[in-house]
Design a protein around this motif. Structure first.
Motif, PDB file in Angstrom:
ATOM      1  N   UNK A 250       0.817  -1.212   0.000  1.00 30.68           N
ATOM      2  CA  UNK A 250       0.000   0.000   0.000  1.00 30.68           C
ATOM      3  C   UNK A 250       0.849   1.260   0.000  1.00 30.68           C
ATOM      4  N   UNK A 251       2.099   1.160   0.462  1.00 30.78           N
ATOM      5  CA  UNK A 251       2.932   2.364   0.530  1.00 30.78           C
ATOM      6  C   UNK A 251       4.186   2.312  -0.330  1.00 30.78           C
ATOM      7  N   UNK A 252       4.540   1.150  -0.872  1.00 25.60           N
ATOM      8  CA  UNK A 252       5.738   1.054  -1.708  1.00 25.60           C
ATOM      9  C   UNK A 252       5.340   1.096  -3.181  1.00 25.60           C
ATOM     10  N   UNK A 253       5.724   2.172  -3.891  1.00 26.83           N
ATOM     11  CA  UNK A 253       5.356   2.304  -5.306  1.00 26.83           C
ATOM     12  C   UNK A 253       5.886   1.146  -6.146  1.00 26.83           C
ATOM     13  N   UNK A 254       5.071   0.678  -7.067  1.00 28.00           N
ATOM     14  CA  UNK A 254       5.478  -0.364  -7.995  1.00 28.00           C
ATOM     15  C   UNK A 254       5.208  -1.779  -7.532  1.00 28.00           C
ATOM     16  N   UNK A 255       4.888  -1.961  -6.254  1.00 22.57           N
ATOM     17  CA  UNK A 255       4.629  -3.303  -5.745  1.00 22.57           C
ATOM     18  C   UNK A 255       3.218  -3.708  -6.155  1.00 22.57           C
ATOM     19  N   UNK A 256       3.108  -4.765  -6.965  1.00 24.14           N
ATOM     20  CA  UNK A 256       1.792  -5.151  -7.465  1.00 24.14           C
ATOM     21  C   UNK A 256       1.189  -6.333  -6.727  1.00 24.14           C
ATOM     22  N   UNK A 257       2.018  -7.218  -6.193  1.00 23.12           N
ATOM     23  CA  UNK A 257       1.469  -8.336  -5.420  1.00 23.12           C
ATOM     24  C   UNK A 257       2.535  -8.915  -4.501  1.00 23.12           C
ATOM     25  N   UNK A 258       2.106  -9.358  -3.344  1.00 17.85           N
ATOM     26  CA  UNK A 258       3.006 -10.046  -2.418  1.00 17.85           C
ATOM     27  C   UNK A 258       3.006 -11.520  -2.783  1.00 17.85           C
ATOM     28  N   UNK A 259       4.185 -12.138  -2.734  1.00 18.48           N
ATOM     29  CA  UNK A 259       4.273 -13.543  -3.108  1.00 18.48           C
ATOM     30  C   UNK A 259       4.838 -14.427  -2.005  1.00 18.48           C
ATOM     31  N   UNK A 260       5.226 -13.847  -0.882  1.00 19.47           N
ATOM     32  CA  UNK A 260       5.721 -14.677   0.204  1.00 19.47           C
ATOM     33  C   UNK A 260       6.430 -13.875   1.280  1.00 19.47           C
ATOM     34  N   UNK A 261       6.725 -14.581   2.356  1.00 25.92           N
ATOM     35  CA  UNK A 261       7.363 -13.925   3.499  1.00 25.92           C
ATOM     36  C   UNK A 261       8.292 -14.927   4.166  1.00 25.92           C
ATOM     37  N   UNK A 262       9.436 -14.438   4.631  1.00 26.65           N
ATOM     38  CA  UNK A 262      10.400 -15.251   5.359  1.00 26.65           C
ATOM     39  C   UNK A 262      10.626 -14.594   6.716  1.00 26.65           C
TER      40      UNK A 262
ATOM     41  N   UNK B 249      10.345  -9.973   2.597  1.00 20.45           N
ATOM     42  CA  UNK B 249       9.086 -10.037   1.854  1.00 20.45           C
ATOM     43  C   UNK B 249       9.422 -10.264   0.389  1.00 20.45           C
ATOM     44  N   UNK B 250       8.703 -11.153  -0.251  1.00 19.89           N
ATOM     45  CA  UNK B 250       8.846 -11.381  -1.694  1.00 19.89           C
ATOM     46  C   UNK B 250       7.602 -10.800  -2.359  1.00 19.89           C
ATOM     47  N   UNK B 251       7.786 -10.258  -3.554  1.00 19.89           N
ATOM     48  CA  UNK B 251       6.685  -9.584  -4.244  1.00 19.89           C
ATOM     49  C   UNK B 251       7.028  -9.456  -5.715  1.00 19.89           C
ATOM     50  N   UNK B 252       6.106  -8.904  -6.463  1.00 19.84           N
ATOM     51  CA  UNK B 252       6.338  -8.565  -7.858  1.00 19.84           C
ATOM     52  C   UNK B 252       6.196  -7.059  -7.985  1.00 19.84           C
ATOM     53  N   UNK B 253       7.108  -6.463  -8.756  1.00 17.74           N
ATOM     54  CA  UNK B 253       7.067  -5.029  -9.010  1.00 17.74           C
ATOM     55  C   UNK B 253       6.906  -4.805 -10.503  1.00 17.74           C
ATOM     56  N   UNK B 254       6.287  -3.699 -10.847  1.00 19.79           N
ATOM     57  CA  UNK B 254       6.142  -3.372 -12.252  1.00 19.79           C
ATOM     58  C   UNK B 254       4.853  -2.644 -12.540  1.00 19.79           C
ATOM     59  N   UNK B 255       4.504  -2.662 -13.821  1.00 15.60           N
ATOM     60  CA  UNK B 255       3.299  -2.001 -14.303  1.00 15.60           C
ATOM     61  C   UNK B 255       2.606  -2.939 -15.278  1.00 15.60           C
ATOM     62  N   UNK B 256       1.319  -3.141 -15.060  1.00 11.81           N
ATOM     63  CA  UNK B 256       0.552  -4.004 -15.963  1.00 11.81           C
ATOM     64  C   UNK B 256       1.106  -5.412 -16.003  1.00 11.81           C
ATOM     65  N   UNK B 257       1.326  -5.912 -17.233  1.00  6.74           N
ATOM     66  CA  UNK B 257       1.825  -7.283 -17.393  1.00  6.74           C
ATOM     67  C   UNK B 257       3.346  -7.371 -17.264  1.00  6.74           C
ATOM     68  N   UNK B 258       4.019  -6.223 -17.283  1.00  2.91           N
ATOM     69  CA  UNK B 258       5.472  -6.196 -17.168  1.00  2.91           C
ATOM     70  C   UNK B 258       5.853  -6.120 -15.688  1.00  2.91           C
TER      71      UNK B 258
END
Length: 153
Positions: free
Chosen positions: A20-32, A42-51
């Motif tokens: 919610x506060x980190x720009x570009x973070x589109x989804x969380x994918x895991x936590x250690x 924290x693991x996640x995906x960053x980007x815009x749209x499909x990229x």
């Protein structure tokens, strides 16, 4: 931010609210580990749209409720150090974010255009953080007094 340090820290400490506060973070994918303990990630995906690209953020320093230092890692793109400091400012919180490339191609980009883009990213990050923090209800007046807050600090 128009909330006490403890409220801002609570948001920074909540791994479910990271995107919610980190720009570009589109989804969380895991936590250690137990966020934000040192070494947790924290693991996640960053980007815009499909990229999008996989990313990971590791806690390097955690001193509740005033200091959090992270290393954001984006594979071959490299990594960056993000230091967040929270300071009581009367009843509110002064938030200072300092980010520097550590490894990879970005580490050699201390040039004006890159610094300008980084500045814009920080403005967006702080605006998103303020918005997320200020959604939380304000603490009762007595909590401000107990925490040393007040109109003049």
């Amino acid at each position: 931010m128009n909330r006490p340090v403890e409220t801002v820290w609570a948001l920074l400490s909540d791994p479910e609210r990271y995107r919610t506060w980190v720009p570009g973070t589109v989804e969380s994918t895991g936590r250690l580990g137990q966020w934000p303990q040192v070494g947790s990630a924290l693991a996640y995906r960053v980007g815009v749209g499909r990229l999008t690209l996989p990313g990971r953020t590791v806690v390097r320093v955690c001193e509740p409720p005033t200091r959090l230092e992270l290393e954001a890692i984006l594979g071959k793109a490299g990594s960056a150090r993000i230091a967040i400091r929270l300071t009581r400012w009367g009843r509110d919180t002064l938030v200072i974010v300092d980010e520097h490339p550590l490894r990879g191609p970005a580490a050699s980009l201390h040039i004006a255009p890159f610094e300008f883009v980084l500045h814009l990213r920080h403005r967006l990050l702080l605006a998103r953080l303020a918005s997320a923090v200020e959604e939380a209800p304000p603490a009762p007046e007595r909590e401000h007094a107990a925490s040393g807050g007040g109109e003049h600090g």
